[in-house]
Design an enzyme around this catalytic site. Structure first.
Site, PDB file in Angstrom:
ATOM      1  N   HIS A   1       2.012   1.809  -0.078  1.00  0.00           N
ATOM      2  CA  HIS A   1       0.627   1.382   0.106  1.00  0.00           C
ATOM      3  C   HIS A   1      -0.292   2.499  -0.344  1.00  0.00           C
ATOM      4  O   HIS A   1      -0.083   3.658   0.010  1.00  0.00           O
ATOM      5  CB  HIS A   1       0.376   1.002   1.568  1.00  0.00           C
ATOM      6  CG  HIS A   1       1.196  -0.171   1.999  1.00  0.00           C
ATOM      7  ND1 HIS A   1       2.434  -0.018   2.587  1.00  0.00           N
ATOM      8  CD2 HIS A   1       0.982  -1.501   1.873  1.00  0.00           C
ATOM      9  CE1 HIS A   1       2.935  -1.221   2.827  1.00  0.00           C
ATOM     10  NE2 HIS A   1       2.081  -2.134   2.403  1.00  0.00           N
TER      11      HIS A   1
ATOM     12  N   LYS B   1      -4.195 -10.461  -6.672  1.00  0.00           N
ATOM     13  CA  LYS B   1      -2.966  -9.690  -6.838  1.00  0.00           C
ATOM     14  C   LYS B   1      -2.435  -9.813  -8.258  1.00  0.00           C
ATOM     15  O   LYS B   1      -2.763 -10.745  -8.994  1.00  0.00           O
ATOM     16  CB  LYS B   1      -1.896 -10.155  -5.851  1.00  0.00           C
ATOM     17  CG  LYS B   1      -1.397 -11.573  -6.074  1.00  0.00           C
ATOM     18  CD  LYS B   1      -0.301 -11.930  -5.071  1.00  0.00           C
ATOM     19  CE  LYS B   1       0.128 -13.388  -5.232  1.00  0.00           C
ATOM     20  NZ  LYS B   1       1.212 -13.753  -4.286  1.00  0.00           N
TER      21      LYS B   1
ATOM     22  N   ASP C   1       8.800  -0.004  -1.059  1.00  0.00           N
ATOM     23  CA  ASP C   1       7.457  -0.394  -0.628  1.00  0.00           C
ATOM     24  C   ASP C   1       6.528   0.816  -0.625  1.00  0.00           C
ATOM     25  O   ASP C   1       6.947   1.930  -0.310  1.00  0.00           O
ATOM     26  CB  ASP C   1       7.563  -0.952   0.799  1.00  0.00           C
ATOM     27  CG  ASP C   1       6.367  -1.788   1.188  1.00  0.00           C
ATOM     28  OD1 ASP C   1       5.587  -2.154   0.300  1.00  0.00           O
ATOM     29  OD2 ASP C   1       6.217  -2.072   2.385  1.00  0.00           O
TER      30      ASP C   1
END
Length: 648
Positions: free
Chosen positions: A395, A475, A393
């Site tokens: 960001h 997205k 993950d």
């Protein structure tokens, strides 16, 4: 009489009486089209040929040559035909629902006796009889009261419940396949004979709770698959056979990679071999991310509900979260926490810690975050669908103007990773604004254009999925195709201005004022557990040497060679190769079979000839031949092959 104007794909327009059906439109064009028609596209909706058209629209007529609508209708009609066949054979069986899924459909039944493989054969035979009868498919719209009366009189309690769940002001559509009737929104084919009788198969039976609720009755779910031709069905059956050989659960046992047990449902017990794959993959991703400008962080697994309330997850995701209650000293009530189901709110906390400037952006923050999400027990599937997992993950905190450049950079990053991991075929889906959304139209225009432009700039095409974006932003989804043609959705990039707003993230701009960053949620692998399962199945357990947990087994042919076996293994280990000895008092063919089943890439057979010549007899996985090679030469070859692709 009022009219409607219909626009055709060739640009022509024609007027028809309001209420004209698509079947009548097809007949007005040609008799051959009327015979071949199966449904229509009215604007963006899939339209039954019997439904009236009451407003101006774009129209195209579908035939069996149009794969997407054809397969949808074939599979949907077969669900009804199967339910009819079941009730003709066993009239006391109660019917529920039967949606299209994947390569086929399923239908749930309430029956006291379990369905057997012999029952499936009998149902298939009855279905073919119904298909060959070429009986008409008819549809009507009923009132709620008429539908309830019908299902109460026919003793179909599940249909009564479904009708009661439909809003009171909504009429209900009924379909007949011959004399058999079902509640269904449609569309459907025009007669049962339009279904290819030789291109479907009932595959298996499983248990399923009514409406997925474990407190409700357990039903029997019959699954089927269907295609447009017998050849397509045969190809799919061969793919399923190959997929069964590649099943990661089967190979995981043979290779001694992991196991699952009921004391920890949906969580993985990694064995040394499996953990080696995991750590090799994680080390690779860590190096890739550092080289691409990411900083790595680590955040808590147990977080107070206050943060989840602030982020919005408590209201929208609570049923999927594991709740942890703690008796804190001095607290009147138990303090409620939750195991984190995702990392993003915690990453915003790190961003918020200390003042950020526009010069700090873009800030790429990565974590191999250990997460927990509740999945129903019936949805769990090996290591592919679990409750405890580690996300690959990250960001990216950036300005609105940086979205396009950061997206293009991520696509390039992703492409290199997928290539290294053996996936050269993949496609991109762009999900755009839904009807219910926040933010200005200008911000949506900018975000969608930025994603589209980035994909194009990276040299790829994309498919648009209208309305499939989140309520706060569009997205990209990246869909891999594996060695036997199956698709896997793995990578994602999501534009999110919402979470920084909710959690009060800001940076100081060049103008000295506070500004909100845009947050790009991104993942390459998705979760390590699922991706490793995919790798196992893609390579059928024959992992690339750098990922293979057991790279070389050095096996003795005679006990007199044991000392040289240990010397060879020691030299391999010194060179960085994962090697082990097998000096058991077993025949070499037995050892080779055992280690081949365990998918060891290289087996070195050592006898007295090899001892005398300082050589090894090399057998590669999947190759029945052996090759005699000098020890130093094979070590050099394997050292190169075992080097991770980013370090070569």
């Amino acid at each position: 009489m009022s009219q409607v104007t219909l626009s055709f794909p060739d640009g022509n327009k024609r007027d028809y009486p309001a209420g004209v059906t698509a079947a009548e439109v097809a007949a007005s064009i040609s008799n051959s089209l009327a015979k071949a028609a199966i449904s229509a596209q009215i604007d963006d909706a899939h339209w039954d040929l019997q439904w009236p058209i009451t407003k101006d629209a774009r129209i195209s007529i579908n035939t069996m040559k149009d794969p997407v609508p054809a397969l949808e209708l074939i599979r949907h009609d077969l669900a009804h035909i199967m339910a009819r066949a079941v009730q003709e054979i066993w009239p006391d069986v109660k019917v529920t629902i039967g949606p299209v899924r994947d390569a086929g459909w399923f239908y749930d039944f309430d029956r006291e006796e379990p369905f057997t493989p012999e029952d499936l054969g009998e149902i298939e035979a009855r279905m073919k009889k119904i298909i060959n009868a070429r009986e008409p498919v008819k549809t009507e719209v009923w009132s709620r009261e008429a539908a309830l009366k019908h299902y109460e009189e026919t003793n179909e309690p599940y249909k009564v419940e479904l009708v009661n769940r439909i809003p009171e002001d909504q009429d209900l559509r009924m379909y007949w396949h011959g004399p058999w009737q079902d509640l269904c929104r449609g569309p459907h084919l025009q007669h049962t004979g339009q279904v290819p009788a030789d291109a479907f198969k009932l595959t298996h039976v499983a248990g399923a709770y009514w409406l997925g609720d474990s407190a409700r009755p357990m039903l029997q779910r019959i699954y089927g698959i269907a295609f447009r031709s017998r050849d397509d069905l045969k190809a799919h059956m061969m793919m399923l056979e190959e997929a069964a050989k590649r099943d990661h659960r089967k190979l995981g046992k043979e290779m001694d990679l992991f196991h699952m047990q009921e004391e920890a449902p949906g969580q993985v017990f990694w064995h040394p071999n499996g953990w080696t794959i995991y750590t090799q993959l994680q080390d690779y991703m860590r190096r890739r991310q550092r080289a691409d400008g990411y900083v790595e962080v680590n955040t808590p697994q147990v977080v107070n509900r206050k943060l989840w309330e602030a982020s919005g997850h408590w209201d929208n995701y609570r049923e999927n979260m594991f709740i942890v209650e703690v008796d804190e000293d001095g607290a009147r009530e138990k303090v409620i926490n939750a195991l984190k189901p995702m990392n993003c709110p915690c990453h915003v906390q790190i961003f918020n810690h200390g003042l950020k400037s526009y010069r700090d952006l873009p800030l790429r923050m990565a974590e191999f975050g250990s997460c927990a999400r509740y999945e129903p027990s019936g949805a769990l599937h090996g290591i592919m669908r679990v409750r405890g997992f580690t996300q690959d993950d990250a960001h990216i905190f950036c300005t609105e103007e940086q979205i396009e450049a950061e997206t293009k950079k991520f696509i390039d990053f992703l492409a290199a990773i997928y290539s290294d991991l053996g996936f050269d075929k993949w496609r991109i889906k762009l999900s755009t604004r839904p009807d219910k959304r926040i933010g200005s139209e200008e911000s949506w225009d900018h975000a969608e254009a930025a994603l589209a432009n980035a994909v194009t700039a990276a040299g790829y095409e994309y498919e648009i999925f209208p309305g499939e974006g989140a309520f706060y932003g569009p997205k990209l989804e990246f869909v891999l195709t594996d060695a036997i043609g199956r698709d896997w959705q793995c990578g994602t990039l999501q534009v999110d201005p919402n979470l920084p707003e909710r959690l009060d993230a800001h940076y100081i701009g060049a103008d000295g004022a506070k500004h909100r960053p845009i947050m790009l949620h991104r993942a390459c692998l998705g979760s390590f557990e699922r991706f490793i399962g995919m790798l196992i199945e893609n390579f059928a357990g024959k992992m690339p040497l750098w990922l293979a947990p057991r790279q070389v087994v050095v096996a003795s042919i005679v006990s007199e060679a044991d000392d040289y076996v240990e010397e060879v293994a020691a030299k391999l280990i010194e060179a960085g190769i994962r090697a082990e000895c097998d000096t058991r008092n077993e025949k070499i063919n037995y050892k080779v079979r055992e280690h081949s089943l365990g998918k060891v890439p290289y087996i070195f057979a050592i006898g007295m000839k090899e001892v005398e010549n300082r050589t090894v007899s090399v057998r590669r996985l999947g190759d029945n031949r052996t090759e005699t090679v000098a020890l130093d030469e094979i070590i050099a070859t394997l050292t190169t092959e075992a080097t991770p692709p980013d370090l070569r």
